[in-house]
Write a protein that holds these residues in place. Structure first.
Motif, PDB file in Angstrom:
ATOM      1  N   ARG A 111     -58.748  57.551   8.339  1.00 23.08           N
ATOM      2  CA  ARG A 111     -59.316  57.104   9.610  1.00 23.08           C
ATOM      3  C   ARG A 111     -59.730  58.300  10.468  1.00 23.08           C
ATOM      4  O   ARG A 111     -59.320  59.425  10.219  1.00 23.08           O
ATOM      5  CB  ARG A 111     -58.312  56.228  10.372  1.00 23.08           C
ATOM      6  N   GLU A 147     -49.817  59.146   6.565  1.00 26.21           N
ATOM      7  CA  GLU A 147     -50.009  57.786   6.068  1.00 26.21           C
ATOM      8  C   GLU A 147     -50.342  56.860   7.241  1.00 26.21           C
ATOM      9  O   GLU A 147     -51.434  56.315   7.319  1.00 26.21           O
ATOM     10  CB  GLU A 147     -48.730  57.297   5.361  1.00 26.21           C
ATOM     11  N   ALA A 148     -49.386  56.702   8.152  1.00 25.92           N
ATOM     12  CA  ALA A 148     -49.574  55.751   9.243  1.00 25.92           C
ATOM     13  C   ALA A 148     -48.546  56.026  10.333  1.00 25.92           C
ATOM     14  O   ALA A 148     -47.629  56.835  10.161  1.00 25.92           O
ATOM     15  CB  ALA A 148     -49.414  54.324   8.712  1.00 25.92           C
ATOM     16  N   THR A 175     -58.151  61.462  11.750  1.00 27.12           N
ATOM     17  CA  THR A 175     -56.918  61.105  12.470  1.00 27.12           C
ATOM     18  C   THR A 175     -55.794  62.052  12.057  1.00 27.12           C
ATOM     19  O   THR A 175     -54.994  62.494  12.893  1.00 27.12           O
ATOM     20  CB  THR A 175     -56.559  59.635  12.164  1.00 27.12           C
ATOM     21  N   THR A 189     -48.819  57.367  -1.255  1.00 32.39           N
ATOM     22  CA  THR A 189     -49.323  56.344  -0.315  1.00 32.39           C
ATOM     23  C   THR A 189     -48.546  55.038  -0.479  1.00 32.39           C
ATOM     24  O   THR A 189     -48.177  54.396   0.502  1.00 32.39           O
ATOM     25  CB  THR A 189     -50.830  56.077  -0.494  1.00 32.39           C
ATOM     26  N   ARG A 230     -54.218  57.396   7.503  1.00 30.63           N
ATOM     27  CA  ARG A 230     -54.945  57.889   6.329  1.00 30.63           C
ATOM     28  C   ARG A 230     -56.361  57.312   6.292  1.00 30.63           C
ATOM     29  O   ARG A 230     -56.540  56.112   6.551  1.00 30.63           O
ATOM     30  CB  ARG A 230     -54.172  57.472   5.063  1.00 30.63           C
ATOM     31  N   GLN A 232     -53.014  52.576  11.240  1.00 22.03           N
ATOM     32  CA  GLN A 232     -53.472  53.299  10.045  1.00 22.03           C
ATOM     33  C   GLN A 232     -53.879  54.722  10.401  1.00 22.03           C
ATOM     34  O   GLN A 232     -54.595  54.942  11.378  1.00 22.03           O
ATOM     35  CB  GLN A 232     -54.635  52.532   9.404  1.00 22.03           C
ATOM     36  N   SER A 261     -46.081  53.462   2.287  1.00 23.92           N
ATOM     37  CA  SER A 261     -46.327  52.082   2.736  1.00 23.92           C
ATOM     38  C   SER A 261     -45.034  51.284   2.723  1.00 23.92           C
ATOM     39  O   SER A 261     -44.795  50.448   3.610  1.00 23.92           O
ATOM     40  CB  SER A 261     -47.352  51.390   1.837  1.00 23.92           C
ATOM     41  N   SER A 317     -47.599  41.483  14.165  1.00 27.57           N
ATOM     42  CA  SER A 317     -47.909  42.761  14.807  1.00 27.57           C
ATOM     43  C   SER A 317     -47.844  42.560  16.309  1.00 27.57           C
ATOM     44  O   SER A 317     -48.511  41.672  16.841  1.00 27.57           O
ATOM     45  CB  SER A 317     -49.311  43.218  14.408  1.00 27.57           C
ATOM     46  N   ARG A 350     -57.116  57.476  17.135  1.00 31.04           N
ATOM     47  CA  ARG A 350     -58.046  56.514  16.537  1.00 31.04           C
ATOM     48  C   ARG A 350     -59.037  56.067  17.607  1.00 31.04           C
ATOM     49  O   ARG A 350     -58.717  56.114  18.789  1.00 31.04           O
ATOM     50  CB  ARG A 350     -57.273  55.278  16.038  1.00 31.04           C
ATOM     51  N   TRP A 403     -48.386  48.502  12.838  1.00 33.02           N
ATOM     52  CA  TRP A 403     -48.867  49.529  11.896  1.00 33.02           C
ATOM     53  C   TRP A 403     -50.159  50.105  12.450  1.00 33.02           C
ATOM     54  O   TRP A 403     -51.109  49.363  12.721  1.00 33.02           O
ATOM     55  CB  TRP A 403     -49.097  48.863  10.550  1.00 33.02           C
TER      56      TRP A 403
END
Ligand SMILES: Cc1cc2nc3c(=O)[nH]c(=O)nc-3n(C[C@H](O)[C@H](O)[C@H](O)COP(=O)(O)O)c2cc1C
Length: 175
Positions: free
Chosen positions: A121, A145-146, A128, A92, A119, A117, A96, A14, A65, A115
């Motif tokens: 959050r 989803e993200a 979110t 989902t 969902r 997140q 992903s 990441s 977020r 990534w």
């Protein structure tokens, strides 16, 4: 012979810090193609992707977020992955796969990504999904989803070593 795919998986990390350099158009195209090539349950492809490059929109998305999306302030692009929950109950999982395919393709092309997140959050007590929906204006039946942040890496985290994998996670024949 070297296993190139395994090497790529070990190098994937990441990346949350980016330079000001925009990501090459060709790279973005390949990243999006990788996402669209993802497998999905019954081949339904319940995803929709919103590609954001506008600086102001990226800065606004960074606040979706409590802290965990701040890298969007330095990113040159974000891909928001939405799933159609009316099409399938495995949206989902399907979404992903899209995230992961894009994340891996970015890594293979030397583009940094992370990534974020979406969902389940929140930010400041608001979901979110609601925040992102307000910014991007997607229809109700689509669920967040993200978000994949994208940018040229300011630094490259170290590759993982195959010798240090948690082999205790593997349970052969019986748990
Ligand atoms: C489902 C999922 C959700 C994640 N959410 C976030 C997030 O909201 N913000 C963030 O900075 N990183 C997020 N990450 C990245 C993880 O923190 C990262 O993958 C993990 O720390 C391992 O590091 P590596 O990707 O460099 O191997 C997420 C990763 C996954 C797979």
């Amino acid at each position: 012979m070297e296993n190139q795919l395994l090497t790529l998986f070990a190098q994937r990390r990441s990346v949350r810090a980016y330079t000001d350099e925009p990501i090459p158009e060709e790279s973005l195209k390949a990243i999006l193609q990788a996402g669209l090539l993802s497998p999905s349950g019954r081949g339904l492809r319940p995803w929709e992707l919103v590609i954001v490059r506008d600086r102001r929109t990226l800065d606004r998305l960074a606040e979706c977020r409590d802290g965990a999306a701040q890298m969007l302030k330095g990113a040159s692009c974000a891909v928001v992955v939405l799933g159609d929950s009316e099409k399938t109950d495995v949206w989902t999982e399907d979404c992903s796969n899209v995230m992961m395919n894009m994340h891996l393709m970015a890594s293979a092309l030397g583009v940094g990504s992370c990534w974020i997140q979406g969902r389940l959050r929140t930010a400041g007590g608001v979901s979110t999904e609601e925040i992102v929906q307000e910014i991007l204006g997607f229809p109700e039946h689509l669920k967040l989803e993200a978000i994949l942040s994208l940018g040229m890496p300011a630094a490259q985290p170290e590759a993982r070593s195959l010798d240090e994998l948690p082999e205790e996670k593997l349970h052969w024949e019986k748990f």
